[in-house]
Design a protein around this motif. Sequence first.
Motif, PDB file in Angstrom:
ATOM      1  N   ALA A 105     -55.517 -16.198 -39.612  1.00 11.92           N
ATOM      2  CA  ALA A 105     -55.156 -15.186 -38.626  1.00 11.92           C
ATOM      3  C   ALA A 105     -55.283 -15.751 -37.110  1.00 11.92           C
ATOM      4  CB  ALA A 105     -56.366 -13.948 -38.894  1.00 11.92           C
ATOM      5  N   ASP A 106     -54.475 -15.131 -36.153  1.00 12.04           N
ATOM      6  CA  ASP A 106     -54.498 -15.640 -34.860  1.00 12.04           C
ATOM      7  C   ASP A 106     -55.798 -15.165 -34.240  1.00 12.04           C
ATOM      8  OD1 ASP A 106     -51.766 -16.687 -35.146  1.00 12.04           O
ATOM      9  OD2 ASP A 106     -50.929 -15.035 -34.505  1.00 12.04           O
ATOM     10  N   SER A 107     -56.249 -13.983 -34.617  1.00 11.04           N
ATOM     11  CA  SER A 107     -57.453 -13.642 -34.015  1.00 11.04           C
ATOM     12  C   SER A 107     -58.108 -12.527 -35.122  1.00 11.04           C
ATOM     13  CB  SER A 107     -57.236 -12.947 -32.624  1.00 11.04           C
ATOM     14  OG  SER A 107     -56.346 -11.749 -32.804  1.00 11.04           O
ATOM     15  N   GLY A 108     -59.320 -12.312 -35.020  1.00  8.33           N
ATOM     16  CA  GLY A 108     -59.937 -11.399 -35.976  1.00  8.33           C
ATOM     17  C   GLY A 108     -60.577 -12.081 -37.217  1.00  8.33           C
ATOM     18  N   SER A 109     -61.109 -11.484 -37.863  1.00 10.93           N
ATOM     19  CA  SER A 109     -61.805 -12.231 -39.259  1.00 10.93           C
ATOM     20  C   SER A 109     -61.214 -11.418 -40.481  1.00 10.93           C
ATOM     21  CB  SER A 109     -63.420 -12.195 -39.171  1.00 10.93           C
ATOM     22  OG  SER A 109     -63.730 -10.992 -39.598  1.00 10.93           O
ATOM     23  N   VAL A 110     -61.044 -12.296 -41.502  1.00 11.26           N
ATOM     24  CA  VAL A 110     -60.562 -11.828 -42.738  1.00 11.26           C
ATOM     25  C   VAL A 110     -61.877 -12.395 -43.807  1.00 11.26           C
ATOM     26  CG1 VAL A 110     -59.303 -11.921 -44.746  1.00 11.26           C
ATOM     27  CG2 VAL A 110     -58.320 -12.025 -42.500  1.00 11.26           C
ATOM     28  N   ARG A 111     -62.639 -11.533 -44.548  1.00 15.96           N
ATOM     29  CA  ARG A 111     -63.735 -11.675 -45.257  1.00 15.96           C
ATOM     30  C   ARG A 111     -63.250 -11.144 -46.621  1.00 15.96           C
ATOM     31  NH1 ARG A 111     -66.458 -15.660 -43.375  1.00 15.96           N
ATOM     32  NH2 ARG A 111     -68.348 -15.097 -43.963  1.00 15.96           N
ATOM     33  N   VAL A 112     -63.541 -12.138 -47.610  1.00 17.78           N
ATOM     34  CA  VAL A 112     -63.296 -11.633 -49.223  1.00 17.78           C
ATOM     35  C   VAL A 112     -64.934 -11.714 -49.864  1.00 17.78           C
ATOM     36  CG1 VAL A 112     -61.920 -11.848 -51.127  1.00 17.78           C
ATOM     37  CG2 VAL A 112     -60.974 -12.080 -49.045  1.00 17.78           C
ATOM     38  N   PHE A 113     -65.203 -10.691 -50.206  1.00 17.04           N
ATOM     39  CA  PHE A 113     -66.410 -10.795 -50.995  1.00 17.04           C
ATOM     40  C   PHE A 113     -67.635 -11.367 -50.013  1.00 17.04           C
ATOM     41  CE2 PHE A 113     -63.824 -10.527 -54.634  1.00 17.04           C
ATOM     42  CZ  PHE A 113     -64.135  -9.346 -55.224  1.00 17.04           C
ATOM     43  N   GLY A 114     -67.557 -11.291 -48.730  1.00 14.96           N
ATOM     44  CA  GLY A 114     -68.400 -11.657 -47.815  1.00 14.96           C
ATOM     45  C   GLY A 114     -68.306 -13.101 -47.273  1.00 14.96           C
ATOM     46  N   THR A 115     -67.149 -13.858 -48.052  1.00 19.65           N
ATOM     47  CA  THR A 115     -66.937 -15.175 -47.656  1.00 19.65           C
ATOM     48  C   THR A 115     -65.416 -15.387 -47.297  1.00 19.65           C
ATOM     49  OG1 THR A 115     -65.908 -15.798 -50.050  1.00 19.65           O
ATOM     50  CG2 THR A 115     -68.647 -15.710 -49.636  1.00 19.65           C
ATOM     51  N   THR A 116     -65.214 -16.573 -46.769  1.00 16.83           N
ATOM     52  CA  THR A 116     -63.748 -16.900 -46.478  1.00 16.83           C
ATOM     53  C   THR A 116     -62.753 -16.628 -47.818  1.00 16.83           C
ATOM     54  OG1 THR A 116     -63.758 -19.231 -47.210  1.00 16.83           O
ATOM     55  CG2 THR A 116     -64.341 -18.512 -44.863  1.00 16.83           C
ATOM     56  N   PRO A 117     -61.585 -16.326 -47.586  1.00 16.58           N
ATOM     57  CA  PRO A 117     -60.477 -16.038 -48.738  1.00 16.58           C
ATOM     58  C   PRO A 117     -61.030 -17.380 -49.728  1.00 16.58           C
ATOM     59  CG  PRO A 117     -59.386 -15.487 -46.613  1.00 16.58           C
ATOM     60  CD  PRO A 117     -60.847 -16.082 -46.477  1.00 16.58           C
ATOM     61  N   ARG A 118     -60.882 -18.555 -49.179  1.00 14.92           N
ATOM     62  CA  ARG A 118     -60.638 -19.862 -49.913  1.00 14.92           C
ATOM     63  C   ARG A 118     -61.964 -19.767 -50.777  1.00 14.92           C
ATOM     64  NH1 ARG A 118     -57.578 -22.410 -52.994  1.00 14.92           N
ATOM     65  NH2 ARG A 118     -58.635 -24.332 -53.763  1.00 14.92           N
ATOM     66  N   GLU A 119     -63.194 -19.527 -50.220  1.00 10.87           N
ATOM     67  CA  GLU A 119     -64.256 -19.669 -50.806  1.00 10.87           C
ATOM     68  C   GLU A 119     -64.375 -18.544 -52.224  1.00 10.87           C
ATOM     69  OE1 GLU A 119     -67.518 -21.041 -47.615  1.00 10.87           O
ATOM     70  OE2 GLU A 119     -66.931 -18.851 -47.628  1.00 10.87           O
ATOM     71  N   ALA A 120     -63.738 -17.436 -51.801  1.00  6.89           N
ATOM     72  CA  ALA A 120     -63.724 -16.394 -52.917  1.00  6.89           C
ATOM     73  C   ALA A 120     -62.850 -16.763 -53.933  1.00  6.89           C
ATOM     74  CB  ALA A 120     -63.368 -15.092 -52.239  1.00  6.89           C
ATOM     75  N   ILE A 121     -61.828 -17.303 -53.599  1.00  5.04           N
ATOM     76  CA  ILE A 121     -60.804 -17.877 -54.780  1.00  5.04           C
ATOM     77  C   ILE A 121     -61.576 -19.151 -55.601  1.00  5.04           C
ATOM     78  CG2 ILE A 121     -58.584 -19.352 -55.100  1.00  5.04           C
ATOM     79  CD1 ILE A 121     -57.615 -17.778 -52.992  1.00  5.04           C
ATOM     80  N   VAL A 122     -62.021 -20.162 -54.829  1.00  2.00           N
ATOM     81  CA  VAL A 122     -62.772 -21.235 -55.611  1.00  2.00           C
ATOM     82  C   VAL A 122     -63.904 -20.553 -56.593  1.00  2.00           C
ATOM     83  CG1 VAL A 122     -64.383 -23.329 -55.212  1.00  2.00           C
ATOM     84  CG2 VAL A 122     -62.218 -22.947 -53.838  1.00  2.00           C
ATOM     85  N   ALA A 123     -64.452 -19.453 -56.182  1.00  3.82           N
ATOM     86  CA  ALA A 123     -65.658 -18.976 -56.830  1.00  3.82           C
ATOM     87  C   ALA A 123     -65.021 -18.028 -58.055  1.00  3.82           C
ATOM     88  CB  ALA A 123     -66.300 -18.010 -55.913  1.00  3.82           C
ATOM     89  N   GLY A 124     -63.663 -18.092 -58.125  1.00  8.41           N
ATOM     90  CA  GLY A 124     -63.179 -17.497 -59.131  1.00  8.41           C
ATOM     91  C   GLY A 124     -62.898 -15.881 -59.215  1.00  8.41           C
ATOM     92  N   ARG A 125     -63.186 -15.442 -58.018  1.00  8.27           N
ATOM     93  CA  ARG A 125     -63.411 -14.054 -57.776  1.00  8.27           C
ATOM     94  C   ARG A 125     -62.127 -13.216 -57.464  1.00  8.27           C
ATOM     95  NH1 ARG A 125     -68.955 -12.225 -55.076  1.00  8.27           N
ATOM     96  NH2 ARG A 125     -68.468 -10.492 -56.677  1.00  8.27           N
ATOM     97  N   VAL A 126     -61.005 -14.007 -57.317  1.00  7.83           N
ATOM     98  CA  VAL A 126     -59.619 -13.417 -56.867  1.00  7.83           C
ATOM     99  C   VAL A 126     -58.763 -13.922 -57.777  1.00  7.83           C
ATOM    100  CG1 VAL A 126     -58.049 -12.973 -54.905  1.00  7.83           C
ATOM    101  CG2 VAL A 126     -60.630 -13.523 -54.409  1.00  7.83           C
ATOM    102  N   GLY A 127     -57.844 -12.957 -58.101  1.00  5.90           N
ATOM    103  CA  GLY A 127     -56.538 -13.600 -58.833  1.00  5.90           C
ATOM    104  C   GLY A 127     -55.321 -12.810 -58.112  1.00  5.90           C
ATOM    105  N   ALA A 128     -54.325 -13.407 -58.236  1.00  7.06           N
ATOM    106  CA  ALA A 128     -53.197 -13.098 -57.331  1.00  7.06           C
ATOM    107  C   ALA A 128     -51.851 -13.287 -57.853  1.00  7.06           C
ATOM    108  CB  ALA A 128     -53.172 -13.601 -55.737  1.00  7.06           C
ATOM    109  N   MET A 129     -51.127 -12.261 -57.536  1.00  3.82           N
ATOM    110  CA  MET A 129     -49.559 -12.477 -58.018  1.00  3.82           C
ATOM    111  C   MET A 129     -48.740 -12.293 -56.759  1.00  3.82           C
ATOM    112  SD  MET A 129     -47.920 -10.231 -60.665  1.00  3.82           S
ATOM    113  CE  MET A 129     -46.260  -9.696 -60.893  1.00  3.82           C
ATOM    114  N   LEU A 130     -48.136 -13.604 -56.383  1.00  2.62           N
ATOM    115  CA  LEU A 130     -47.436 -13.410 -55.056  1.00  2.62           C
ATOM    116  C   LEU A 130     -45.708 -13.076 -55.379  1.00  2.62           C
ATOM    117  CD1 LEU A 130     -48.669 -16.727 -53.643  1.00  2.62           C
ATOM    118  CD2 LEU A 130     -49.381 -14.470 -52.862  1.00  2.62           C
TER     119      LEU A 130
END
Lengths: 349, 246
Positions: A105-130
Amino acid sequence: MTEPALRRTELRTPHEHDICHPVLRTVDTAGRTTPTATIDHMTTTATATTTPVVGFDQVSKTYGSVRAVDGLSLELHPGETVALLGPNGAGKSTTLDLLLGLKHADSGSVRVFGTTPREAIVAGRVGAMLQSGGLMEEVTVAELVRLACALHPKRFKADDVLARAGIAQIADRKVNKLSGGQAQRVRFALATAGDSDLIVLDEPTTGMDVSARQAFWATMREQADQGRTVLFATHYLEEADAIADRVLVLHRGRLLADGTAAEIKAKAGARRVSFDLEGEFDQAALRALPFLTSIDISGQTVRIQSSDADATVHAVYGLGVYPRNLEVAGLGLEQAFVAITEAEEAKQS
Amino acid sequence: MNSLIKLELARALRNRKFLFFSVIYPAALFLLIAGKADSTTKVDGSGLTLPTYMMVSMASFGALTAVLLGNSERIAKERENGWVRQLRLTTLPGRGYVLAKTAGAAVVSLPSIVVVFVVAAAVKHVRLDAWQWLALTGAIWAGSLVFAALGVAIGYLASGDAVRPITMIIYFGLSILGGLWMPTTTFPDWLQSITKWVPTHAYAALGQAIEQSEAPHTQDIAILVVFFVLFAGGAAWLYRKDTLKA
C-alpha cells in the motif's frame, strides 16, 4: 443448515476451540431455525474480543494517476463468508493483492491475523487462489498439488486435497493439458493444500460452466463449513447473493456498501412494484410516494423501485387510486448492485 | 524449498526435446567440427590438438545451452502466466524459485558436459589423466553458474515474444565471440583483443588450462567472477523490481 451455524460459532473463539465447542454445539442445534440471526448476533459480540482476520485501515494504492484503492477500511471476522463485489476496475484484484502482500500500500495499513500478510502466509494461515495465478507446466496435477502440500506448514494429505477439489480423476494429467474449469479446480486445490484459516479466491469460477460452478461452490462451502473465513471476489453476482454472509461492494477503490446481500438489496431499492392505473391520475403524487428510488410511468403502467415496498404500496392505495395487475418482486443483487453504483456515480457527477 | 527443487529436476529430466538439444547437440557438433581433424596438428597458440581443444569448447557450449536457454524463457513465461505470483503465496522464500531453476539447469548441464567428453574420448581418442577429467567436469559445471545467473537475469528482464530473440542473440554472441565454435585465434587481431574479455572465452580457457596441466589463469577466473557478480546482481535487482510491481 446445522453445519454453517456450527462452524461460525466455533470460529468466533478460535483460541478456545476445545472448551467452547461442545457448549456451542447445543446452542446452535437449538437455535438453528434462524441461522442468519444467530450469525449476525455472534458477529457483533465476537467483533469486540477477537483479532480481525483481515484489517484494512485507510489503505490507498495508486497506479500513475489512477487510484485503484482509495482510503479503504474494512475488517473481516472469523468464520465469515464474504463476497467482494464490483465492476471491472473497481479495485477488487488490487485489494486482494494488498491483502496477500503481493502489492504494498502507498499509505494505510494492511493486517492479516494481526500480522503482516507475508507473516500470515508463512504461518500457513492463508490459502489463496488468484485470477492471475498461473500453474507450473509440464508437471502432473498430482505433482503440483503435492508441491503445494509440501510448502504448507499445516499441510493436508495430497490425496485428500485432490479428492476434495474433485480432481482425483485427473491427477495424472499434465497441467498444461487441462481445460479452463479443471485448471481453476487445480488452483483451488493449491489454495486448500493445508489447514489455512483464511481462504481468498479471486473470481474462482471464471471459465466454468453452470454445473461445474455449482459443484465448485459446494466444495467451497465445505471449506467455510470447516470454520474457515472465506473471501471471494466475483462477477457472478447471484453467487454473492447465494453464498456470502456478507457482501462488500467496491467501487472506484472505495467501499460502497457492506452488509448482507439482503441489506445491499434494500439499500439499493431492492423491490420492484408495478401496476396499471385506469383513466386520469396524478403523476406528481405518484412521484412523491415514500421510499421510491426510481419511478417509470409509461402510458397506464407504473414501474417503481422501492426500498420499502410495503409502505410504498400502502401509500399508493392512500392516493385513492385502484392499481390493477399489482406486482411486487424482489430485485436480484445484480440489479441492486447496478442501482447502487449508478446512484454513487450520479452523486459524484 | 527442496520439494520445488525436486520437482524442477524431475521436469528438466523429463523434457526430452530440451535434453536432446542441450545434451546430444553439443556432442554432435563436436564430431562435425573435430571429425576430420588429425590428432597431431595443434591449434594455434594453445598447444592442444583440435579434438582436445574443441572438446572443452563444446562441453562449455553444452553447459551454456542448458543453463541459458532453458531458464530465461521459462522464467519469463512463468512470470507472465502468474506461477511466480502463485508461489509468492506459499512459504517458499523468494530465492527458492531461482535456486530451483538453477538446480534444474545444472542437472541438465552435467550430462551435456559428460556426453561430449565420452564422445571425444571414444571417437577422437582424447586422452587425459583422471584428475584432468574430474577437474574439467568440475570447472565447466561450476563455471556454468555464471551463465545460469545470466539466464535468470534475462528471464526477469525480457518478457513475452522478446525473450527468445534476446536469449538467442546473447547465446550465439557468447558462443561465437567466446570461441566455443572455432578457436578465437582464427579471428582478426582487433576482434581477438575484444574476445579476451568475453565471459565464455574465459570459461573455455578454464578447461583448456586444465587440459594443459596448468592451473586456470587468474585473469580468466577474475573475469568469470566479475561477470557472475554482475549477472547475479542484475538478476537479484530485476527480481526485486518484478516483485514490487507484480
